[in-house]
Enzyme design. Sequence first.
Site, PDB file in Angstrom:
ATOM      1  N   PHE A 160       0.929  -0.805  -0.043  1.00  0.00           N
ATOM      2  CA  PHE A 160       0.023   0.089   0.138  1.00  0.00           C
ATOM      3  C   PHE A 160       0.843   1.077   0.061  1.00  0.00           C
ATOM      4  O   PHE A 160       2.161   1.229   0.396  1.00  0.00           O
ATOM      5  CB  PHE A 160      -0.888  -0.334   1.584  1.00  0.00           C
ATOM      6  CG  PHE A 160      -1.553  -1.710   1.236  1.00  0.00           C
ATOM      7  CD1 PHE A 160      -2.867  -1.113   0.987  1.00  0.00           C
ATOM      8  CD2 PHE A 160      -1.193  -2.351   2.313  1.00  0.00           C
ATOM      9  CE1 PHE A 160      -3.996  -2.377   1.224  1.00  0.00           C
ATOM     10  CE2 PHE A 160      -2.199  -3.664   1.994  1.00  0.00           C
ATOM     11  CZ  PHE A 160      -3.721  -3.254   2.135  1.00  0.00           C
ATOM     12  N   ASP A 161       0.328   2.520  -0.866  1.00  0.00           N
ATOM     13  CA  ASP A 161       0.597   3.295  -0.538  1.00  0.00           C
ATOM     14  C   ASP A 161       0.597   4.326   1.323  1.00  0.00           C
ATOM     15  O   ASP A 161      -0.709   3.497   1.317  1.00  0.00           O
ATOM     16  CB  ASP A 161       0.315   4.601  -1.152  1.00  0.00           C
ATOM     17  CG  ASP A 161       0.939   6.228  -1.371  1.00  0.00           C
ATOM     18  OD1 ASP A 161       1.977   6.393  -1.381  1.00  0.00           O
ATOM     19  OD2 ASP A 161       0.288   7.210  -1.834  1.00  0.00           O
ATOM     20  N   GLY A 162       1.166   5.794   1.417  1.00  0.00           N
ATOM     21  CA  GLY A 162       0.022   5.660   2.865  1.00  0.00           C
ATOM     22  C   GLY A 162      -0.491   6.976   2.699  1.00  0.00           C
ATOM     23  O   GLY A 162      -1.890   6.620   2.883  1.00  0.00           O
TER      24      GLY A 162
END
Length: 315
Positions: A160-162
Amino acid sequence: MPVTLEADLVVALSSRTLFDLEHSHAVFERDGVEAYSLYQIEREAEPLNPGVAFPLVRKLLRLNEGRERPLVEVILLSRNSADTGLRIFNSVEYHGLAITRAAFTNGAPPWRYVEPFGADLFLSADARDVAAALQAGYAAAALVPSAVAESPSDEIRIAFDGDAVLFSDEAERVFRERGLDAFQAAERSAAHEPLSGGPFKNFLDALQRIQAAFPIDDSPIRTGLVTARGAPAHERVIRTLREWGIRIDEALFLGGMDKTPFLRAFGADMFFDDQRGHVERAASAVATGHVPHGVANEAADEGNSERLEGAGQNP
């Protein structure tokens, strides 16, 4: 009594993400719905080839093997009609996928059935459906054509990106409106203030429910945070996850570096990011979903967006 889904994780996805329907879709775009229906009916005994989401779905369904209560349920939400959907279900059976539930909407938006099915995640090739699902508060991503090769390992690896994915876009808005220095200063001063949850927080919660059923050193699921943040903006992220009580197995703070080689090294079965530039690069290496949420997707000037991204730690 009606049956209710007892799985810890429910994934809903379109037929175009599970199977390769690009040629069929081209028939629809070129010749219309009647030609498309005839095309599918004439070929309903021909199984479809796997699509972008197929390797991940197969791995998820393997978690149910030998269990009385399934850990994962996979639902088809498709704009096909029941008639043309027969080829989809025949392909599901051919590939040995334990998928028994579906909604075929005959062109109507299928994301409306995310809530009745209790889905934790919705994957589609239709950006309109994804945007509508996100706006309604559900985790959703538009899968893009990607380089997909199923890992020989049964371990499921999701990255995941944040900001604007796991977390809200509040910090990214500061970056875009006031620049990198202001972003770093703001994150340093707010290091002890947890970020608000983004659209994929509940999906990460669901993954952790499955992880909790296994010893920590023998979990079938491994999660990764792959963010362009770097120090000093890392601390707030770590403290936020701690406040949420959520475990991330690997956290990569890249300080603006290209995420692609790191995703390849992590061995991601799926990666979710809100920024098109990251998505397009990552898709050359791993299955990738665009999350059209937050300030990065509101910006009218894509060129300016890419310029800011190249400036350094674009979160």
